[in-house]
Design an enzyme around this catalytic site. Structure first.
Site, PDB file in Angstrom:
ATOM      1  CE1 TYR A 289      -1.625  -0.143   7.592  1.00  0.00           C
ATOM      2  CE2 TYR A 289      -0.389   1.952   7.201  1.00  0.00           C
ATOM      3  CZ  TYR A 289      -0.566   0.376   7.134  1.00  0.00           C
ATOM      4  OH  TYR A 289       0.611  -0.120   6.673  1.00  0.00           O
TER       5      TYR A 289
ATOM      6  CE  LYS B  24       0.898   1.874   3.388  1.00  0.00           C
ATOM      7  NZ  LYS B  24       1.849   2.406   3.978  1.00  0.00           N
TER       8      LYS B  24
END
Ligand code: NAD
Length: 360
Positions: free
Chosen positions: A209, A126
């Site tokens: 996140y 990510k």
């Protein structure tokens, strides 16, 4: 009874009957790691030791001496070391089933596309890429190559976040009204996270996140985004990227979520969810370990006892299972694309100072 007719108490060839000798798995999936930086060296490579279905077979690195040392430690054949120019020849290596991209964010798209072209399945770190267009290109390439593309959202494979998702989605807190998430750290130079050219920034690195959590806890896509950022002029670390970003998302059901992320704070990684009947708090929500899940209703608070797992081993085993069975992973390319859409909207909200509507 004499010693001769009684059975021996502890024969050397026996063990307690309930102890089962483990069977080796029918097949382990072969993995190549691309990029031997902090995450690869400190977390991912050691995690192979805890995997049931994934085995390390190859390394791709721009630093041959480092790669040789790492290969020796992990028992990788030196012939299975590639550099960035020989990377494409991994196509001829039948031992490699999956390539795990652990490079700076700006390199994710290129190395995913090249890996797919080489006929391999891809696990990409990510954020998936630096733009929505790159994400779309990666998803299309996986489809054309008939290979799987998974984004490394490790928290979807660890029990505390999975439990929080279950409780939120099954209505155990009632209707979800508000959420708050913080992910911050004090990032020092030199670091890829402080370089805009390499796709860094607090939103892309740690804020993702918070927004990914808002999406997985609600199970919805946001319809509205507002945001603000601070980029101090007197701190040379923040010449290219902001220090702090705060944002608010509105979801179709009415849930409002507020997230903040920073490269200038001491470590803080947690979220709170408030529903009509109860709330939950996950401490160390985004860390590699140390999660603590507290549930509250109007009468009491209780902490849930769950057994932690190694996040990296869990996600690598999950993807290996997907590759073996042909089933789609829990976090395919579409998940990474959805986050990039929100990141792009947050950036627009910061730039314009306006609320940005998102089409779902
Ligand atoms: P890092 O800087 O420690 O490692 C980056 C690696 O890329 C290094 O080995 C470096 O040599 C190599 N590299 C190749 N070309 C480069 C270039 N042009 N400039 C700089 N480095 C180059 O970074 P990291 O912390 O290992 O992060 C790597 C990726 O992993 C990032 O995408 C990051 O977002 C992701 N990450 C994910 C998690 C997680 O929990 N899932 C945690 C940390 C990092």
């Amino acid at each position: 009874m004499t010693k001769a007719d009684s059975p021996p108490l502890a024969p050397s060839d026996k063990q307690p009957p309930h102890v089962k000798i483990p069977e080796p798995p029918a097949k382990k999936v072969g993995w190549a790691i691309v990029g031997l930086g902090q995450l690869a060296i400190e977390e991912v490579l050691p995690a192979f030791g805890q995997c049931d279905l994934a085995k390390l077979v190859a390394l791709v690195s721009g630093h041959p001496e480092k790669a040789k040392k790492v290969a020796a430690v992990y028992g990788v054949d030196p012939k299975q070391i590639y550099d960035y120019s020989s990377y494409d020849t991994i196509a001829e290596n039948p031992a490699v089933d999956v390539i795990y991209i652990i490079l700076p964010n700006s390199m994710h798209a290129e190395y995913t596309l090249r890996g797919l072209k080489a006929g391999k399945h891809i696990l990409c770190e990510k954020p998936m890429a630096t733009s929505v267009a790159e994400c779309e290109q990666m998803i299309a390439a996986a489809k054309t190559a008939r290979r799987q593309l998974m984004i490394a959202y490790r928290l979807r494979y660890e029990p505390f976040n999975v439990e929080a998702i279950k409780r939120c989605r099954e209505g155990q807190l009632g209707k979800l009204k508000t959420m708050r998430a913080t992910n911050g750290q004090n990032t020092q130079a030199p670091n890829i996270r402080l370089s805009q050219t390499l796709g860094g920034g607090p939103l892309q690195d740690v804020g993702i996140y918070c927004l990914n959590a808002f999406r997985y806890l609600t199970g919805e896509e946001p319809i509205e985004v507002s945001a603000t950022a601070h980029q101090p002029k007197d701190d040379p670390r923040f010449r290219e990227v902001p220090e702090t970003v705060a944002f608010a998302l509105k979801f179709p059901s009415g849930t409002i979520a507020q997230g903040d992320c920073s490269f200038g704070t001491s470590e803080a990684r947690r979220y709170d969810v408030h529903g009509t009947h109860g709330s939950l708090h996950l401490d160390s929500a985004f860390a590699y370990l140390g999660q603590r899940l507290i549930l509250r209703d109007s009468k009491m608070a209780s902490e849930l006892n769950l057994s932690p797992v190694n996040h990296f081993a869990a996600e690598m085993d999950h993807f290996s299972e997907c590759v073996l069975s042909g089933k789609e992973s829990r976090t395919p390319g579409a998940e990474g694309l959805a986050d990039l859409r929100v990141i792009t909207a947050i950036q627009e909200a910061i730039r314009t100072g306006r609320t940005v509507a998102l089409n779902t």
